[in-house]
Design an enzyme around this catalytic site. Structure first.
Site, short mmCIF file in Angstrom:
data_model
loop_
_atom_site.label_atom_id
_atom_site.label_comp_id
_atom_site.label_asym_id
_atom_site.label_seq_id
_atom_site.Cartn_x
_atom_site.Cartn_y
_atom_site.Cartn_z
N TRP A 10 0.82 -1.23 0.00
CA TRP A 10 0.00 0.00 0.00
C TRP A 10 0.85 1.27 0.00
CZ3 TRP A 10 -4.44 -1.40 4.02
CH2 TRP A 10 -5.32 -2.29 3.40
N LYS A 11 2.16 1.11 0.06
CA LYS A 11 3.09 2.25 0.03
C LYS A 11 2.62 3.33 1.02
CE LYS A 11 4.36 1.00 -4.64
NZ LYS A 11 4.87 1.38 -5.93
N HIS A 97 12.88 -1.82 -1.52
CA HIS A 97 11.96 -1.40 -2.58
C HIS A 97 12.63 -0.28 -3.38
CE1 HIS A 97 8.55 0.26 -4.69
NE2 HIS A 97 8.00 -0.91 -4.53
N GLU A 169 11.18 -6.39 -9.61
CA GLU A 169 10.37 -5.22 -9.95
C GLU A 169 11.20 -4.28 -10.82
OE1 GLU A 169 6.97 -4.57 -6.89
OE2 GLU A 169 8.68 -3.40 -6.28
N GLY A 175 4.24 1.43 -11.37
CA GLY A 175 3.28 2.54 -11.47
C GLY A 175 3.18 3.15 -12.85
N SER A 215 3.14 -2.83 -12.25
CA SER A 215 1.93 -2.72 -13.08
C SER A 215 1.19 -4.05 -13.24
CB SER A 215 2.27 -2.10 -14.43
OG SER A 215 2.76 -0.78 -14.24
N GLY A 236 1.19 -3.07 -6.34
CA GLY A 236 1.01 -1.73 -5.78
C GLY A 236 -0.40 -1.24 -6.02
N GLY A 237 -0.58 -0.43 -7.07
CA GLY A 237 -1.85 0.23 -7.36
C GLY A 237 -3.08 -0.68 -7.30
#
Ligand code: 13P
Length: 254
Positions: A10-11, A97, A169, A175, A215, A236-237
């Protein structure tokens, strides 16, 4: 096929209220069957972590943290102790990260110490590796990945009861809405495995799992996890909204 692993990062994208709301939604949506079919993880920001931990108790969703310090305790103002993460039932620990490498200037020598301390505290490190767009353009991708893995894991002794996860990653894919090709992720997973053989002499390699991140969406997850070399995804998103995240997790069950 072995059970896949899907971890949501969730950063620093949600308020505490939003994190609580999404955790409650997840609790509603994660069935016992789903939690048995996939290893599900969520890494909220540090301030939301105790509340999210409470909500997700007994749901089968494992908690993760986005970083921790390389020592248990000491004069390290502002840092987070891995011992205290365990207190809140953390299972995964994301390390190195690319956003920490970029914004906190973290390097793999420091990360090496963090991995050793994390393993000692019974946390499963999720070590991130990945090349920048320039490194890729210059044809140095594989070399960069090998160096990252070998520096991070130098002298690390993984015991049979411990686990380690490596997340590939590519920095340019994070992103950007542009994931790498699954075949390329598979190739990089093999490069990571070869680097592990070189650095973790005698370790039980099946204990090391490899994820792809960058992504990942409900639409493309299947193309990554159907490859046996890829054990899951770091998301992530697409992990920020519980409904979308659950859709993605369901698609990772083959
Ligand atoms: P996105 O899925 O938003 O590209 O982020 C990937 C990531 O950085 C997970 O750690």
């Amino acid at each position: 096929m072995e059970k896949k692993i899907v971890i949501g990062n969730w950063k620093m994208k949600l308020t505490v209220e939003e994190s609580v709301k999404q955790a409650k939604q997840l609790k509603k949506l994660v069935t016992g069957k789903l939690a048995k079919s996939v290893d599900i993880g969520i890494a909220p920001d540090f301030l939301s972590l105790p509340l999210v931990s409470q909500i997700l108790k007994n749901t089968g969703v494992k908690l993760g943290a986005q970083d921790a310090w390389s020592e248990d305790f000491g004069s390290f103002t502002s840092q987070i102790s891995p011992v205290n993460l365990k207190y809140f039932s953390c299972h995964y620990l994301i390390l190195a990260h690319s956003e920490r490498r970029q914004f906190a200037h973290e390097d793999y020598v420091e990360v090496n110490k963090k991995i050793i301390t994390a393993l000692k505290n019974d946390l499963t490190p999720v070590l991130c590796v990945g090349e920048t767009f320039d490194e890729r353009k210059e044809g140095r991708k594989d070399l960069v990945i090998m160096q990252q893995v070998q520096t991070a894991l130098k002298g690390v002794d993984i015991k049979p009861e411990q686990n380690l996860i490596i997340a590939y990653e590519p920095v340019w894919a994070i992103g950007s809405g542009q994931a790498t090709q699954p075949e390329e992720a598979r190739h990089t997973a093999l490069i990571i495995k070869q680097s592990l053989i070189d650095v973790l002499e005698g370790a039980d390699l099946p204990l090391v799992k490899i994820l792809y991140g960058g992504s990942v969406t409900p639409e493309n997850i299947e193309s990554f996890v159907k490859t046996k070399e890829i054990d899951g995804a770091l998301v992530g998103g697409a992990s920020l909204e519980a409904g979308t995240f659950i859709e993605l997790i369901k698609k990772s069950v083959l």
